[in-house]
Design an enzyme around this catalytic site. Structure first.
Site, PDB file in Angstrom:
ATOM      1  N   LYS A  46       2.329   5.548   0.017  1.00  0.00           N
ATOM      2  CA  LYS A  46       2.731   4.981   1.300  1.00  0.00           C
ATOM      3  C   LYS A  46       3.602   5.992   2.041  1.00  0.00           C
ATOM      4  O   LYS A  46       4.595   6.480   1.486  1.00  0.00           O
ATOM      5  CB  LYS A  46       3.517   3.686   1.080  1.00  0.00           C
ATOM      6  CG  LYS A  46       2.658   2.542   0.530  1.00  0.00           C
ATOM      7  CD  LYS A  46       1.676   2.008   1.569  1.00  0.00           C
ATOM      8  CE  LYS A  46       0.994   0.732   1.090  1.00  0.00           C
ATOM      9  NZ  LYS A  46      -0.025   0.266   2.054  1.00  0.00           N
ATOM     10  N   ASP A 102      -1.477   6.337   2.778  1.00  0.00           N
ATOM     11  CA  ASP A 102      -1.575   5.211   3.701  1.00  0.00           C
ATOM     12  C   ASP A 102      -0.374   5.252   4.635  1.00  0.00           C
ATOM     13  O   ASP A 102       0.749   5.001   4.218  1.00  0.00           O
ATOM     14  CB  ASP A 102      -1.611   3.885   2.935  1.00  0.00           C
ATOM     15  CG  ASP A 102      -1.938   2.711   3.849  1.00  0.00           C
ATOM     16  OD1 ASP A 102      -2.003   2.908   5.078  1.00  0.00           O
ATOM     17  OD2 ASP A 102      -2.139   1.592   3.332  1.00  0.00           O
ATOM     18  N   GLU A 153      -5.222   6.943   5.340  1.00  0.00           N
ATOM     19  CA  GLU A 153      -5.530   5.601   5.827  1.00  0.00           C
ATOM     20  C   GLU A 153      -4.647   5.216   7.012  1.00  0.00           C
ATOM     21  O   GLU A 153      -3.434   5.416   6.979  1.00  0.00           O
ATOM     22  CB  GLU A 153      -5.286   4.635   4.658  1.00  0.00           C
ATOM     23  CG  GLU A 153      -5.511   3.174   4.983  1.00  0.00           C
ATOM     24  CD  GLU A 153      -5.457   2.312   3.734  1.00  0.00           C
ATOM     25  OE1 GLU A 153      -5.420   2.858   2.618  1.00  0.00           O
ATOM     26  OE2 GLU A 153      -5.447   1.084   3.878  1.00  0.00           O
ATOM     27  N   ASP A 159      -7.941   0.782   8.356  1.00  0.00           N
ATOM     28  CA  ASP A 159      -7.580  -0.466   7.669  1.00  0.00           C
ATOM     29  C   ASP A 159      -7.220  -1.533   8.715  1.00  0.00           C
ATOM     30  O   ASP A 159      -8.075  -2.337   9.090  1.00  0.00           O
ATOM     31  CB  ASP A 159      -6.421  -0.208   6.695  1.00  0.00           C
ATOM     32  CG  ASP A 159      -6.009  -1.449   5.922  1.00  0.00           C
ATOM     33  OD1 ASP A 159      -6.728  -2.475   6.013  1.00  0.00           O
ATOM     34  OD2 ASP A 159      -4.983  -1.419   5.220  1.00  0.00           O
ATOM     35  N   LYS A 209     -10.847  -5.841   3.439  1.00  0.00           N
ATOM     36  CA  LYS A 209      -9.940  -6.768   2.745  1.00  0.00           C
ATOM     37  C   LYS A 209     -10.369  -8.188   3.098  1.00  0.00           C
ATOM     38  O   LYS A 209     -10.591  -8.485   4.282  1.00  0.00           O
ATOM     39  CB  LYS A 209      -8.491  -6.555   3.194  1.00  0.00           C
ATOM     40  CG  LYS A 209      -7.885  -5.263   2.705  1.00  0.00           C
ATOM     41  CD  LYS A 209      -6.463  -5.095   3.212  1.00  0.00           C
ATOM     42  CE  LYS A 209      -5.891  -3.770   2.722  1.00  0.00           C
ATOM     43  NZ  LYS A 209      -4.679  -3.403   3.466  1.00  0.00           N
TER      44      LYS A 209
END
Ligand code: MG
Length: 365
Positions: free
Chosen positions: A162, A190, A218, A243, A267
């Site tokens: 992250k 991400d 991402e 995403d 997702k």
């Protein structure tokens, strides 16, 4: 097998370590569990987290959407008519994708139970073992390096790092982690919308020039900024994955036609459940675009459904980010999908194979 009732519970599971992204910090999973009851005594299980900063769904909105809009349409419906039921769910109200996902997951669970087969077989079969990455939360550099080394020692071969807090520090974070695990794990970054398009090109370019090889980056830019995502995708060699920018099949078609990203993160909480996730996988496969399957902070109820999908669509879902259960301090679910660090395997139990959920509390508004 006809639907008689839909009920709610609340499941709280502390995380092993706080989950920190550019958008939020979370200490525990706290999810709505949905049970769909039938006249044969079979029960289907679904789950949805509140992810207000991403989907807009809260516990209150999930329960309201299901209780007042979705459930009344489903009572009396025969589980054998799966496509009819998913249409009823998707058409019950706009958005509210997490609420729809929770109910769809429970209905697909029942569909598997009806035919006595694990869900992935009804979705087309496949090899029932997949490998997930694990999230390394955004933190001080030393902590992120230590967490990364610990994850690799536990057998994870892909790390999802992250970033997106502060670009200069982000580059240093990634360089340090890369140096610490080089050759032992692939790195996925991400940014959770934390950069501007120009910052993203600069950060990724700097890492590329420094010899840091990333599997993907991402959501570098804001969710609504598809032009910005395209700007980044066109200017770096590292694959870019969308995403928060893509929820349903229509957005995926737009994104692919724009060539705004190289990879799509599916997702269930964004797609509204399995029916649209299947569509996205099939659309992506048609265009030769790879997908990742991801999850929110979810336990092994809803993540189990994502696992079944990933197994059945492994031709196009080539990357797995289903670390929700392994971030939890314990597994509250006794079920048909086994989560053992990076390895996830599926048993032959019908549907999702959920036998028991420990610690389920009654939901109170
Ligand atoms: Mg993400």
């Amino acid at each position: 097998m006809k639907i008689t009732d839909i009920r709610f519970g609340l499941l709280r599971v502390p995380l092993k370590t706080p989950f920190k992204t550019a958008l939020r910090t979370v200490e525990a999973v706290e999810d709505i569990v949905v049970t769909v009851h039938t006249d044969t005594g079979h029960v289907g299980y679904g789950e949805a987290p509140a992810t207000a900063v991403i989907t807009g769904d809260t516990h209150g909105s999930i329960v309201e959407a299901i209780g007042r809009y979705i459930a009344p349409r489903l009572v009396g419906e025969d589980i054998a008519n799966l496509n009819r039921i998913t249409q009823l769910i998707q058409g019950a109200l706009e958005r509210n994708t997490s609420a729809k996902a929770a109910v769809e997951i429970a209905v697909y669970d029942l569909f598997g139970q009806l035919y006595g087969a694990p869900l992935y077989r009804l979705l087309g079969g496949g090899d029932p073992v997949i490998t997930t990455d694990i999230t390394i939360s955004v933190d001080y550099i030393d902590k992120m390096v230590a967490d990364s080394i610990s994850a690799v020692d536990r057998g994870f071969e892909s790390l999802k790092i992250k970033v997106g807090k502060d670009m200069g520090v982000d580059v240093e974070r990634v360089k340090a982690i890369y140096a610490a695990v080089e050759g032992r794990a692939l790195l996925r970054l991400d940014a959770n919308q934390g950069w501007t398009a120009k910052q993203a090109v600069h950060a990724i370019g700097t890492l590329e020039d420094a010899g840091v090889r990333l599997e993907l980056v991402e959501q570098p830019v804001k969710a609504h900024d598809l032009e910005g995502m395209k700007y980044v995708t066109e200017r770096v060699n590292t694959p870019i994955m969308a995403d928060e920018s893509v929820f349903g099949p229509r957005e995926v078609i737009d994104l692919i036609r724009m060539r705004a990203a190289d990879i799509i993160n599916i997702k269930l909480m964004k797609t509204g459940g399995l029916s649209n996730a299947i569509r996205i996988a099939d659309i992506s496969a048609l265009y030769g675009v790879e997908c990742m399957i991801g999850c929110m902070l979810e336990t092994s109820i809803s993540v189990a459904a994502a696992v079944h999908l990933a197994v059945a669509k492994s031709n196009v879902i080539t990357k797995v980010d289903l670390d929700g259960p392994s971030l939890c301090a314990f597994n509250p679910v006794d079920g048909g999908v086994q989560f053992n660090e990076s390895e996830i395997s599926v048993t032959d139990a019908p549907g999702l194979g959920i036998r028991e959920i420990r610690g389920l509390e009654p939901y109170r508004a």
